[in-house]
Design an enzyme around this catalytic site. Structure first.
Site, PDB file in Angstrom:
ATOM      1  N   ILE A   1       0.432  -1.458   0.216  1.00 34.77           N
ATOM      2  CA  ILE A   1       0.365   0.003  -0.179  1.00 34.77           C
ATOM      3  C   ILE A   1       0.028   1.463  -0.373  1.00 34.77           C
ATOM      4  O   ILE A   1       0.517   2.354  -0.652  1.00 34.77           O
ATOM      5  CB  ILE A   1      -1.142   0.087   1.551  1.00 34.77           C
ATOM      6  CG1 ILE A   1      -2.131  -0.922   0.993  1.00 34.77           C
ATOM      7  CG2 ILE A   1      -1.443   1.255   1.196  1.00 34.77           C
ATOM      8  CD1 ILE A   1      -2.612  -1.301  -0.297  1.00 34.77           C
TER       9      ILE A   1
ATOM     10  N   LYS B   1     -10.740  -5.188  10.021  1.00 35.16           N
ATOM     11  CA  LYS B   1     -10.616  -6.597  10.577  1.00 35.16           C
ATOM     12  C   LYS B   1     -10.508  -5.917  12.176  1.00 35.16           C
ATOM     13  O   LYS B   1     -10.169  -7.096  13.431  1.00 35.16           O
ATOM     14  CB  LYS B   1      -8.428  -6.963  11.356  1.00 35.16           C
ATOM     15  CG  LYS B   1      -8.793  -8.125   9.713  1.00 35.16           C
ATOM     16  CD  LYS B   1      -7.049  -9.165   8.800  1.00 35.16           C
ATOM     17  CE  LYS B   1      -7.566  -9.700   8.178  1.00 35.16           C
ATOM     18  NZ  LYS B   1      -7.859  -8.964   6.947  1.00 35.16           N
TER      19      LYS B   1
ATOM     20  N   THR C   1      -8.327 -22.169   3.579  1.00 36.02           N
ATOM     21  CA  THR C   1      -8.276 -22.973   5.538  1.00 36.02           C
ATOM     22  C   THR C   1      -9.760 -23.215   5.786  1.00 36.02           C
ATOM     23  O   THR C   1     -10.103 -23.935   6.347  1.00 36.02           O
ATOM     24  CB  THR C   1      -8.097 -21.292   6.456  1.00 36.02           C
ATOM     25  OG1 THR C   1      -9.000 -20.324   5.805  1.00 36.02           O
ATOM     26  CG2 THR C   1      -7.100 -21.112   6.175  1.00 36.02           C
TER      27      THR C   1
END
Length: 626
Positions: free
Chosen positions: A305, A421, A483
Site C-alpha cells: 500500500i 479487521k 483455510t
C-alpha cells in the site's frame, strides 16, 4: 589444432562447390541447346554441340574466376539473404555474357556458332543449378524446422476476430521464434463465421469454445478483446475456464491504439479479470491539489500500500516526498522506481522505525511534513497471533508516537491506513488497529492536526495475500491450501484502494473513519479454483485443494462497520464515513498509558489488557506468545 580443422573444412567445402560449379557449367550448356529445340536432343545440330563443347573448358575457368570475384565461395549460404542472391544473379549474368564472347571469338568464321537464344538459356540454367546447390541446405533445414515446430508447437485459439486478433495472428504466423500455431478463431459476429484471417478459419462463437478446444487439441487461448468490459471479459473467461487451456489476453484498448498489440504485450489472465466489475476510477487530478507543493511523508512506504501511495502522490507535484520504512529492500526498490519515473521529484528515503521516538522527532524537525500517510504496520494475522506484544508495540505505540509528533510539529493532516479487521476483532492485529482508530479520533479533538483513518479490506496481490501464495502452490503442483470452504473476503486492487485513500484524504476534516466500499464479497475457495483453471489445470484432478482449518484469529467473514456505527455518504459513492463511537477519552488515554508501560515488559497476557480497551475484541483460544 581446432583452427586448422576449421580451415580444412572450409577448403573442402570450397573445392566441392568449385567441382559442382564446373559440372553445372557443362549441364547448363547442354540444357541451353536442348531447350532451344524443345528439349528434343535428336533435333540439335551436331555442329552446335561441337562448338559449345569446345568452348566449355574456357567457360568453366572463367566461371570459377567470376564466382570467386563475386564471393560465391566465401558466403555463409546457410544464412544467405538478399545480398547473396544479388551476387549470384550478377555472377550468372556476367558469365553468360563472357560465354557469348568466348564462343564468338573461338569461331570467327561462323555467323552463328550456337543459336542466339543459347546464351540467355545458358545464364538461366546456370543460375538455377547454382541456386539449387547454394540454397538446398537452407531449404532442407527450413523444412526440418517446420516439421519439428509442427510437432512441438502449441495450438492456439484466438478469441476475437477484430484488429487485435488480426495483429496477433499475423505476428504468430510470421515469427520464426514463436512455437505457436493458430488453429482457429472465435468471434460472436455471425457475419464473420466461416471466414478466414491470414488463412485461419473463424470456427464459431463463444458457445463453441469448449467444443473447438477439444476438436483442435488447443493448448492455449488468447483473448484478443481489448475493448471488452469487465462483465464481458468475465463471461468469456468463465467459458474458457472449462477447457483446461492456458489463458492470456490483450491488456487494454490503449495498446491497440498505439499499435502495440503483439505477443510480447500479452499478459497472463489473473483473478482480477474474474471479479467481473468495473474498476474503481477516481479523478485524482481534480482532487489532488491538496498534496501539490506540500511535503508529504509516507510511513511503510516500501510496502504494498505504501509504495502505491508514493507512486500516485509522486505524480501530483509534491514539494517533497519523504519515504520512511524499516525494511530496506522493498524501500530501495520504490526509491529506484520513482527516480526513473519522476526524475524531477525531490525524494527523501529514510530507514527508520516508527517505534523510535528520537528518530521520528528528528525526521519531523528536519523535513517538516505537511501531510502524513501512515501505512507502517504489522498486518499478518497468524504471525501477530504468535507475537501479540509486537503487534501492540509496532501498531499501537508506533502510531501513538507518530500522532504525538504530528501534533507537536503542527502537521496539517494525518491519514492512517486501517483495516476491516478492526471491526469486532477476533485477532490481535485487528484489535491493535481498532486502538489506532481510537487514538486518531481522540487526538483529533485535542490538536490542530486533522486526524483521519481509512478502513478497507483485502487488496489483491499485496504482500502476504492469498493470491501470490496460491500461484506459488500451483507452480509446485499443489496442493492449494484454503483455510475453510465458506471463508469469504472483500477484495480490491492495490491501485483502486490507494486512489480511494487519497480521495478520502481530500475529504478529511478531522476525526472521520472513512470506510471504502469493497464491492461484493468473494469466496476464497472460488479464487483458488479460478486460479487453478486459469493456469490450465483442473481442480481436484491436476491440482488438489486442501482445507486446513481457520488459523488463529481468523474469521469466516469480515465486517466494515461495528453495530454502533452508521454510514454517512460522501461525494464518491465508494467512500463513506463511519459515525464515531463515543468513548471515555480520559479513561482511554490512561489505559493507553498503562498498556504502553506494560507491553514493554513482554507479558504473556497482553490480550486481556487489550480487551479492556477494545470491548468488541473477542480473541480466539490461542496459545499465548510474545
Amino acid at each position: 589444432m581446432k583452427q586448422l580443422f576449421e580451415d580444412k573444412k572450409l577448403w573442402i567445402r570450397r573445392v566441392f562447390l568449385m567441382c559442382y560449379d564446373v559440372c553445372a557449367v557443362f549441364a547448363a550448356s547442354m540444357l541451353a541447346l536442348i531447350a532451344r529445340f524443345d528439349f528434343d536432343f535428336g533435333e540439335v545440330p551436331l555442329y552446335f554441340l561441337e562448338n559449345a563443347w569446345k568452348s566449355l573448358p574456357a567457360v568453366a575457368v572463367t566461371t570459377l574466376l567470376i564466382f570467386w570475384i563475386f564471393r560465391l565461395y566465401s558466403s555463409l549460404w546457410s544464412y544467405a539473404g538478399a545480398v547473396e542472391m544479388m551476387y549470384l544473379v550478377s555472377a550468372c549474368v556476367v558469365e553468360a555474357f563472357l560465354n557469348m564472347i568466348l564462343i564468338l571469338l573461338s569461331h570467327p568464321e561462323t555467323g552463328y556458332p550456337v543459336p542466339r537464344s543459347y546464351y540467355a538459356f545458358f545464364g538461366i540454367f546456370l543460375f538455377g543449378l547454382i541456386l539449387a546447390c547454394r540454397y538446398s541446405y537452407r531449404v532442407f533445414r527450413a523444412l526440418c524446422n517446420m516439421m519439428r515446430d509442427a510437432r512441438n508447437a502449441r495450438n492456439v485459439l484466438v478469441v476475437g476476430a477484430g484488429n487485435a486478433g488480426n495483429a496477433l495472428i499475423k505476428e504468430i504466423k510470421n515469427s520464426s521464434y514463436l512455437k505457436k500455431k493458430v488453429v482457429g478463431v472465435i468471434d460472436d459476429n455471425k457475419e464473420k463465421a466461416g471466414g478466414y484471417i491470414h488463412g485461419v478459419k473463424i470456427v464459431g462463437s463463444r458457445e463453441d469454445i469448449v467444443e473447438q478446444c477439444m476438436l483442435r487439441h488447443v493448448h492455449e487461448i488468447i483473448v484478443a478483446m481489448p475493448s471488452a468490459s469487465p462483465q464481458q471479459m468475465k463471461q468469456i473467461l468463465d467459458i474458457c475456464k472449462q477447457t483446461r487451456c492456458e489463458l492470456k489476453r490483450v491488456p487494454g484498448i490503449y495498446q491497440l491504439v498505439n499499435g502495440d498489440v503483439s505477443i510480447s504485450s500479452l499478459k497472463e489472465v489473473d483473478v482480477n479479470d474474474l471479479l467481473g466489475r468495473e474498476p474503481v476510477e477516481v479523478d485524482l487530478d481534480s482532487i489532488m491539489g491538496y498534496v501539490s507543493d506540500k511535503v508529504i511523508m509516507v510511513t511503510g512506504g516500501g510496502g504494498s500500500i505504501g509504495s502505491e501511495l508514493c507512486r500516485q502522490i509522486a505524480g501530483h507535484n509534491p514539494k517533497m516526498l519523504v519515504i520512511v520504512d524499516i525494511y530496506e529492500n522493498s524501500t530501495y526498490d520504490i526509491q529506484n522506481e520513482l527516480k526513473v519515473q519522476f526524475p524531477e521529484l525531490k525524494l527523501v528515503v529514510l530507514i527508520a522505525s516508527v517505534r523510535n521516538s528520537n528518530r521520528m522527532n528528528y525526521i519531523f524537525e528536519t523535513y517538516q511534513p505537511d501531510i502524513i500517510y501512515h501505512a507502517a504496520a504489522h498486518k499478518h494475522v497468524p504471525l501477530m497471533e504468535d507475537s501479540p506484544n509486537e503487534a501492540i508495540k509496532n501498531n499501537v505505540l508506533g502510531t501513538l508516537k507518530l500522532v504525538k509528533a504530528a501534533d507537536f510539529y503542527q502537521v496539517k493532516r494525518f491519514v492512517m491506513i486501517s483495516t476491516d479487521k478492526a471491526v469486532n476483532p477476533t485477532n490481535i492485529m485487528g484489535a491493535s488497529k481498532r486502538i489506532c482508530e481510537m487514538i486518531i479520533q481522540t487526538y483529533n479533538k485535542r490538536s490542530k492536526t486533522e486526524y483521519v483513518a481509512v478502513r478497507f479490506g483485502n487488496v489483491l496481490g499485496s504482500n502476504g495475500s492469498v493470491i501470490p501464495l496460491f500461484k506459488k502452490q500451483i507452480e509446485r503442483g499443489g496442493p492449494v491450501t484454503v483455510t475453510h470452504p465458506d471463508i469469504i473476503r472483500y477484495f480490491m486492487t492495490i491501485p483502486e484502494a490507494v486512489s480511494l485513500v487519497l480521495q478520502a484524504g481530500a475529504y478529511a476534516k478531522g476525526g472521520e473513519i472513512f470506510v471504502l466500499e469493497m464491492g461484493e464479497p468473494v469466496k476464497i475457495v472460488d479464487l483458488a479454483r479460478n486460479l487453478i483453471l486459469l493456469s490450465g489445470h483442473k481442480p481436484g484432478e491436476d491440482i488438489q485443494i486442501e482445507f486446513t482449518g481457520l488459523r488463529p484469529g481468523e474469521k469466516l467473514f469480515e465486517e466494515m462497520l461495528m453495530d454502533e456505527e452508521g454510514l454517512q455518504d460522501t461525494a464518491n459513492r465508494r467512500i463513506h464515513i463511519g459515525k464515531p463511537i463515543e468513548i471515555d477519552e480520559e479513561q482511554f488515554l490512561q489505559q493507553l498509558k498503562e498498556l504502553s508501560e506494560y507491553v514493554v515488559t513482554e507479558p504473556e497476557d497482553i490480550r486481556k489488557w487489550v480487551k479492556r480497551i477494545v470491548p468488541t475484541y473477542h480473541p480466539a483460544d490461542t496459545a499465548s506468545g510474545n
